[in-house]
Design an enzyme around this catalytic site. Structure first.
Site, PDB file in Angstrom:
ATOM      1  CB  CYS A  13     -61.591 -24.442 -34.970  1.00 13.55           C
ATOM      2  SG  CYS A  13     -60.857 -25.791 -34.014  1.00 13.55           S
TER       3      CYS A  13
ATOM      4  CB  CYS B 134     -59.106 -34.585 -37.356  1.00 11.28           C
ATOM      5  SG  CYS B 134     -60.073 -33.661 -36.158  1.00 11.28           S
TER       6      CYS B 134
END
Length: 430
Positions: free
Chosen positions: A353, A159
């Site tokens: 995102c 991540c």
């Protein structure tokens, strides 16, 4: 009648409970097992670490919300999943039986894999609200006694967005404090290039992020293996394409935030047929485990192979919208099983995102998240910061209302051409 159990009440588990609740038949029941009764909006943790948010700003007590929706909450937390017995053992020694289990635990943070890493060592974290709150006094100390910053992720992390976000947020916070000129910053990552993100890039993320880092005077080391961390000193090996050591760096720091590698939580780790060696739940295209077909899984705890070959382990992120598509598919498929039908829904795994820089940011859309893609787009601007703040408020409102999606969210997604589900198809009978 069936009892459906959701294990975990994070971003995926909470929305999973709300969406699954809409699919139940009269007489079916739904329970959520979680350690504690609080939902926390993890994407806001970088803001918490510099004092722009506090715990109360991004947390929701789920007790009343779940009760209002007819969802049973077991805040004892899970000790072990026993899929052969169709039950979950809780931390207090009691058991919860299930007909269908949805594992949405999120990851265990593997700080121990790098000596000196993490809040118990010498670096900070924004992976958990408690970590972010603990990082704030360390940031205050930096303001009183400026020095170098090292920020990024270690090998095996999956991540990378929050690492980039936090580097830029630190830059913005330091500029506002008129102290940026006293704080050299280095970004350290196992990615083969800046902007890889575990996805082999999305659109022009490489150029956009490299340009932004140059503009903000952030140096970087890619293909970086963190071997250990001492107090105020990080030991890094920069590797070649064949993983041989190219150079060694000893990076002094007054402040450091490094994202760790993830692994599966102890409640599922080592359960044969359920998880891979790393402890992530293995699933098919319907979010369903092959060995235990009444077990489904969503979110960060799902096993996804890496995108392409890299010299160092670079995991694949599971972004919020991707997780929500898993949620929708899982709710549809369990609903089908409850009606005596076979699962048909397949999640798109689309990625949307918003990476905030504190004053602007970079947005990207990858449809699907795993290449090759139909849409591969990224953009930068001040609008991204505004959109991230707006999404935070919207998502927390959604959690407090006990809703998985609002009419306006569906309308906005339709206008953007973003779908949570692939077209549901009927497989021909053999």
């Amino acid at each position: 009648m069936s009892h459906i159990v959701v294990l975990g009440a994070g971003l995926g588990g909470t929305i999973m409970a709300y969406e699954m609740r809409e699919k139940l038949r009269p007489g079916d029941s739904l329970s959520v097992i979680n350690l504690g009764a609080t939902y926390s909006f993890v994407p806001s943790n970088p803001w918490v670490a510099v004092g722009w948010r506090d715990r109360e700003d991004i947390s929701v007590d789920l007790t009343k919300v779940f009760a209002r929706r007819g969802i049973a909450l077991r805040p004892e937390g899970a000790r072990k999943v026993h899929p052969k017995e169709n039950r979950v053992e809780l931390n207090d020694g009691s058991f919860v039986d299930y007909d269908y289990l949805i594992i949405a635990t999120g990851p265990e943070l593997a700080f121990d894999e790098v000596p000196g890493l993490g809040p118990a060592g010498f670096t900070q974290s924004v992976c958990h609200i408690d970590h972010a709150l603990a990082a704030k006094p360390k940031f205050d100390q930096l303001l009183k006694k400026p020095g170098p910053i090292v920020v990024g992720a270690v090998q095996g992390a999956s991540c990378y967005g929050p690492a980039y976000e936090f580097a830029f947020i630190l830059d913005t916070a330091l500029r506002r404090a008129k102290m940026r000129d006293q704080v050299p910053m280095t970004f350290v990552t196992p990615e083969p290039y800046v902007g890889h993100l575990g996805l082999d890039g999305v659109g022009d993320t490489k150029s956009l992020l490299e340009s932004a880092m140059r503009e903000r005077h952030i140096k970087w080391i890619t293909n970086a293996r963190v071997t250990s961390v001492d107090e105020g000193l990080m030991h890094v090996e920069e590797v070649n394409e064949d993983a041989t050591v190219k150079a060694k760096h000893d990076l002094p720091f007054a402040y450091s935030m490094m994202l760790p590698a993830f692994r599966g939580v102890s409640a599922v780790a080592g359960v044969e047929g359920l998880v891979n060696p790393r402890g992530f739940v293995t699933i098919d295209k319907h979010q369903r485990n092959a060995a235990y077909p009444n077990v489904f899984s969503i979110g960060v705890c799902v096993a996804i192979p890496p995108v392409g070959k890299t010299p160092l382990p670079v995991g694949v992120p599971k972004t919020g919208f991707m997780i929500e598509s898993m949620v929708t598919a899982t709710a549809e498929n369990i609903s089908s099983l409850l009606r005596g039908e076979e699962p048909k829904a397949v999640a798109t795994w689309n990625a949307v995102c918003l990476a905030d820089f504190g004053d602007e940011g970079i947005a990207f859309v990858a449809q699907p998240q795993i290449p090759p893609r139909n849409v591969n787009w990224s953009s930068q601007g001040k609008w991204v910061h505004a959109a991230k703040v707006g999404f935070e408020k919207y998502f927390l409102h959604k959690v407090r209302q006990g809703k998985s999606e609002t009419f306006y969210e569906g309308l906005a997604l339709d206008m953007l051409g973003i779908k949570k589900l692939k077209a549901i198809h009927i497989e021909p009978a053999e």
